[in-house]
Motif scaffolding. Structure first.
Motif, PDB file in Angstrom:
ATOM      1  N   ASN A 293       1.996  -9.249   4.595  1.00 46.71           N
ATOM      2  CA  ASN A 293       1.307 -10.079   3.611  1.00 46.71           C
ATOM      3  C   ASN A 293       0.718  -9.254   2.475  1.00 46.71           C
ATOM      4  OD1 ASN A 293       1.893 -12.492   4.901  1.00 46.71           O
ATOM      5  ND2 ASN A 293       0.046 -12.427   6.165  1.00 46.71           N
ATOM      6  N   GLN A 294       0.318  -8.010   2.776  1.00 46.06           N
ATOM      7  CA  GLN A 294      -0.199  -7.148   1.721  1.00 46.06           C
ATOM      8  C   GLN A 294       0.911  -6.680   0.797  1.00 46.06           C
ATOM      9  OE1 GLN A 294      -2.311  -4.528   4.495  1.00 46.06           O
ATOM     10  NE2 GLN A 294      -4.182  -4.893   3.335  1.00 46.06           N
ATOM     11  N   TYR A 295       2.108  -6.403   1.345  1.00 44.67           N
ATOM     12  CA  TYR A 295       3.244  -6.044   0.487  1.00 44.67           C
ATOM     13  C   TYR A 295       3.545  -7.189  -0.470  1.00 44.67           C
ATOM     14  CZ  TYR A 295       4.156  -2.348   3.946  1.00 44.67           C
ATOM     15  OH  TYR A 295       4.060  -1.269   4.774  1.00 44.67           O
ATOM     16  N   LEU A 296       3.552  -8.399   0.067  1.00 48.83           N
ATOM     17  CA  LEU A 296       3.826  -9.568  -0.758  1.00 48.83           C
ATOM     18  C   LEU A 296       2.744  -9.749  -1.821  1.00 48.83           C
ATOM     19  CD1 LEU A 296       5.539 -12.071  -1.323  1.00 48.83           C
ATOM     20  CD2 LEU A 296       4.220 -13.285   0.426  1.00 48.83           C
ATOM     21  N   LYS A 297       1.508  -9.512  -1.446  1.00 46.86           N
ATOM     22  CA  LYS A 297       0.383  -9.654  -2.372  1.00 46.86           C
ATOM     23  C   LYS A 297       0.534  -8.684  -3.555  1.00 46.86           C
ATOM     24  CE  LYS A 297      -4.702  -9.185  -2.443  1.00 46.86           C
ATOM     25  NZ  LYS A 297      -5.047 -10.525  -2.946  1.00 46.86           N
ATOM     26  N   HIS A 298       0.935  -7.451  -3.287  1.00 50.32           N
ATOM     27  CA  HIS A 298       1.108  -6.475  -4.369  1.00 50.32           C
ATOM     28  C   HIS A 298       2.254  -6.880  -5.289  1.00 50.32           C
ATOM     29  CE1 HIS A 298      -1.916  -4.116  -2.531  1.00 50.32           C
ATOM     30  NE2 HIS A 298      -1.182  -3.679  -1.530  1.00 50.32           N
ATOM     31  N   TYR A 299       3.324  -7.406  -4.703  1.00 49.21           N
ATOM     32  CA  TYR A 299       4.441  -7.863  -5.532  1.00 49.21           C
ATOM     33  C   TYR A 299       4.014  -9.006  -6.447  1.00 49.21           C
ATOM     34  CZ  TYR A 299       8.658 -10.379  -6.849  1.00 49.21           C
ATOM     35  OH  TYR A 299       9.616 -11.047  -7.569  1.00 49.21           O
ATOM     36  N   LEU A 300       3.241  -9.935  -5.919  1.00 49.95           N
ATOM     37  CA  LEU A 300       2.831 -11.115  -6.693  1.00 49.95           C
ATOM     38  C   LEU A 300       1.746 -10.799  -7.722  1.00 49.95           C
ATOM     39  CD1 LEU A 300       2.692 -13.759  -3.811  1.00 49.95           C
ATOM     40  CD2 LEU A 300       4.464 -13.518  -5.562  1.00 49.95           C
ATOM     41  N   GLU A 301       0.940  -9.781  -7.462  1.00 48.89           N
ATOM     42  CA  GLU A 301      -0.233  -9.550  -8.310  1.00 48.89           C
ATOM     43  C   GLU A 301      -0.154  -8.315  -9.199  1.00 48.89           C
ATOM     44  OE1 GLU A 301      -3.431 -11.617  -5.199  1.00 48.89           O
ATOM     45  OE2 GLU A 301      -3.639  -9.503  -5.740  1.00 48.89           O
ATOM     46  N   VAL A 302       0.773  -7.401  -8.931  1.00 52.32           N
ATOM     47  CA  VAL A 302       0.877  -6.185  -9.741  1.00 52.32           C
ATOM     48  C   VAL A 302       2.172  -6.261 -10.554  1.00 52.32           C
ATOM     49  CG1 VAL A 302       0.945  -3.667  -9.721  1.00 52.32           C
ATOM     50  CG2 VAL A 302      -0.384  -4.887  -7.985  1.00 52.32           C
ATOM     51  N   PRO A 303       2.072  -6.533 -11.851  1.00 46.25           N
ATOM     52  CA  PRO A 303       3.277  -6.724 -12.684  1.00 46.25           C
ATOM     53  C   PRO A 303       4.227  -5.538 -12.658  1.00 46.25           C
ATOM     54  CG  PRO A 303       1.308  -7.414 -13.868  1.00 46.25           C
ATOM     55  CD  PRO A 303       0.835  -6.717 -12.630  1.00 46.25           C
TER      56      PRO A 303
ATOM     57  N   ASP B 266       7.231   5.782  10.549  1.00 44.09           N
ATOM     58  CA  ASP B 266       5.998   5.359  11.223  1.00 44.09           C
ATOM     59  C   ASP B 266       6.337   4.339  12.308  1.00 44.09           C
ATOM     60  OD1 ASP B 266       3.358   4.988  11.888  1.00 44.09           O
ATOM     61  OD2 ASP B 266       2.996   3.530  10.294  1.00 44.09           O
ATOM     62  N   LEU B 267       7.018   4.796  13.349  1.00 46.38           N
ATOM     63  CA  LEU B 267       7.447   3.886  14.413  1.00 46.38           C
ATOM     64  C   LEU B 267       6.280   3.507  15.311  1.00 46.38           C
ATOM     65  CD1 LEU B 267      10.830   5.499  15.529  1.00 46.38           C
ATOM     66  CD2 LEU B 267      10.485   3.577  13.983  1.00 46.38           C
TER      67      LEU B 267
ATOM     68  N   ARG C 155       9.148   0.594   1.416  1.00 44.94           N
ATOM     69  CA  ARG C 155       8.959   1.787   0.597  1.00 44.94           C
ATOM     70  C   ARG C 155       7.750   1.652  -0.316  1.00 44.94           C
ATOM     71  NH1 ARG C 155      14.825   1.439   0.414  1.00 44.94           N
ATOM     72  NH2 ARG C 155      15.702   3.088   1.731  1.00 44.94           N
ATOM     73  N   MET C 156       7.229   0.440  -0.413  1.00 40.35           N
ATOM     74  CA  MET C 156       6.036   0.221  -1.223  1.00 40.35           C
ATOM     75  C   MET C 156       4.839   0.974  -0.655  1.00 40.35           C
ATOM     76  SD  MET C 156       4.392  -3.441  -2.403  1.00 40.35           S
ATOM     77  CE  MET C 156       5.994  -4.227  -2.498  1.00 40.35           C
ATOM     78  N   ARG C 157       4.879   1.228   0.628  1.00 41.66           N
ATOM     79  CA  ARG C 157       3.753   1.892   1.277  1.00 41.66           C
ATOM     80  C   ARG C 157       3.512   3.291   0.705  1.00 41.66           C
ATOM     81  NH1 ARG C 157       2.996   2.654   7.810  1.00 41.66           N
ATOM     82  NH2 ARG C 157       0.995   3.718   7.749  1.00 41.66           N
ATOM     83  N   SER C 158       4.583   3.991   0.329  1.00 38.22           N
ATOM     84  CA  SER C 158       4.435   5.336  -0.227  1.00 38.22           C
ATOM     85  C   SER C 158       3.845   5.315  -1.628  1.00 38.22           C
ATOM     86  CB  SER C 158       5.791   6.053  -0.241  1.00 38.22           C
ATOM     87  OG  SER C 158       6.704   5.380  -1.106  1.00 38.22           O
ATOM     88  N   LEU C 159       3.730   4.115  -2.202  1.00 41.02           N
ATOM     89  CA  LEU C 159       3.156   3.964  -3.545  1.00 41.02           C
ATOM     90  C   LEU C 159       1.707   3.509  -3.477  1.00 41.02           C
ATOM     91  CD1 LEU C 159       6.172   2.146  -5.241  1.00 41.02           C
ATOM     92  CD2 LEU C 159       5.620   4.572  -5.331  1.00 41.02           C
ATOM     93  N   ALA C 160       1.053   3.736  -2.349  1.00 38.21           N
ATOM     94  CA  ALA C 160      -0.325   3.285  -2.169  1.00 38.21           C
ATOM     95  C   ALA C 160      -1.245   3.793  -3.274  1.00 38.21           C
ATOM     96  CB  ALA C 160      -0.852   3.725  -0.798  1.00 38.21           C
TER      97      ALA C 160
ATOM     98  N   LEU D 225      -8.101  -3.407   0.234  1.00 39.45           N
ATOM     99  CA  LEU D 225      -6.820  -2.740   0.353  1.00 39.45           C
ATOM    100  C   LEU D 225      -6.958  -1.494   1.210  1.00 39.45           C
ATOM    101  CD1 LEU D 225      -3.862  -2.427  -0.666  1.00 39.45           C
ATOM    102  CD2 LEU D 225      -4.786  -1.101  -2.563  1.00 39.45           C
ATOM    103  N   SER D 226      -6.071  -1.318   2.180  1.00 39.42           N
ATOM    104  CA  SER D 226      -6.098  -0.121   3.011  1.00 39.42           C
ATOM    105  C   SER D 226      -4.685   0.421   3.154  1.00 39.42           C
ATOM    106  CB  SER D 226      -6.681  -0.441   4.389  1.00 39.42           C
ATOM    107  OG  SER D 226      -5.757  -1.218   5.122  1.00 39.42           O
ATOM    108  N   LEU D 227      -4.574   1.634   3.674  1.00 32.41           N
ATOM    109  CA  LEU D 227      -3.262   2.243   3.820  1.00 32.41           C
ATOM    110  C   LEU D 227      -2.494   1.663   5.005  1.00 32.41           C
ATOM    111  CD1 LEU D 227      -4.045   5.971   3.007  1.00 32.41           C
ATOM    112  CD2 LEU D 227      -3.140   4.197   1.512  1.00 32.41           C
ATOM    113  N   ASN D 228      -3.147   0.916   5.860  1.00 35.40           N
ATOM    114  CA  ASN D 228      -2.476   0.271   6.977  1.00 35.40           C
ATOM    115  C   ASN D 228      -1.985  -1.104   6.533  1.00 35.40           C
ATOM    116  OD1 ASN D 228      -1.531  -0.271   9.521  1.00 35.40           O
ATOM    117  ND2 ASN D 228      -3.509  -0.980  10.288  1.00 35.40           N
ATOM    118  N   TRP D 229      -0.950  -1.108   5.719  1.00 36.46           N
ATOM    119  CA  TRP D 229      -0.511  -2.342   5.070  1.00 36.46           C
ATOM    120  C   TRP D 229       0.278  -3.233   6.007  1.00 36.46           C
ATOM    121  CZ3 TRP D 229       1.425  -0.673  -0.451  1.00 36.46           C
ATOM    122  CH2 TRP D 229       0.335  -0.180  -1.163  1.00 36.46           C
ATOM    123  N   SER D 230       0.192  -4.532   5.744  1.00 29.97           N
ATOM    124  CA  SER D 230       0.931  -5.522   6.505  1.00 29.97           C
ATOM    125  C   SER D 230       1.934  -6.194   5.584  1.00 29.97           C
ATOM    126  CB  SER D 230      -0.027  -6.571   7.080  1.00 29.97           C
ATOM    127  OG  SER D 230      -0.615  -7.312   6.019  1.00 29.97           O
TER     128      SER D 230
END
Length: 213
Positions: free
Chosen positions: A42-52, A187-188, A199-204, A35-40
């Protein structure tokens, strides 16, 4: 839930394969699974699926959104129009496999996870009437922009192109047949200013600590 001080972080670093990232000046948290702060997307989706905890919040927002009551109101009378109007029927049954409630839940889900929402209006070739409304998976959509900076263009005619990849096909989305709704992003990227930020990125930090607990 697990914010670690410097001493504890050094001990954990010896035991865990991963990266210990400094958070401020006093605390560290471990980043598991690459996991890194440079999220993609697929990583957003992964957190949704794996973090209740993440899924619970997003599902609650999507449920509330899907419970809204939509009405089509006449500009002239300011009253709801006849239920037989095409736009009313479209809202009640957006497409062949989703009800209004299912569609609203799905599109809000995409928006909350990815920070982008793509609504596609299906119409027969040569006709303007819309026969279906679909929400497209944002992680399947690509945006190609020309080299000319966005602030030097007056409209989208300068070569901005949207594509969707589905299976082994890559299809161009025709301008005027879809609507892109996105979150404002600080972050353009110079080659992609139209893509919204999740907005999930700010919850890293809290997400990483939930995974570490």
């Amino acid at each position: 839930m697990g914010l670690f001080n410097r001493k504890r972080a050094k001990e954990v670093k010896k035991q865990i394969t991963g990266r210990i990232t400094q958070f401020g000046n006093e605390f560290f948290y471990p980043l598991f699974g690459g996991l890194s702060l440079n999220w993609s997307d697929n990583q957003y989706l992964k957190h949704y699926l794996e973090v209740p905890e993440v899924a619970a919040v997003i599902n609650k927002k999507a449920t509330a959104f899907s419970n809204m009551k939509l009405e089509v109101v006449s500009k002239a009378t300011r009253k709801p129009v006849n239920n037989q109007e095409p736009v009313v029927r479209l809202l009640r049954r957006p497409n062949y496999f989703q009800s209004q409630k299912e569609f609203l839940f799905q599109t809000k889900l995409f928006h909350e996870i990815f920070g982008n929402e793509y609504l596609y209006f299906l119409s027969p070739a040569g006709f303007r009437n819309v026969t279906g409304l679909f929400t497209l998976p944002p992680n399947f959509v690509e945006i190609e922009e020309p080299s000319t900076p966005y602030f030097l263009r007056s409209d989208f005619s300068g070569g901005v192109q949207y594509w969707i990849s589905f299976g082994n096909k890559r299809v161009s989305l025709e301008r005027g047949k879809f609507l892109h709704i996105n979150n404002a992003s600080a972050d353009l990227k110079s080659d992609n200013v139209f893509k919204g930020g999740s907005r999930m990125r700010s919850l890293a930090a809290p997400i990483a600590n939930i995974r570490a607990a």
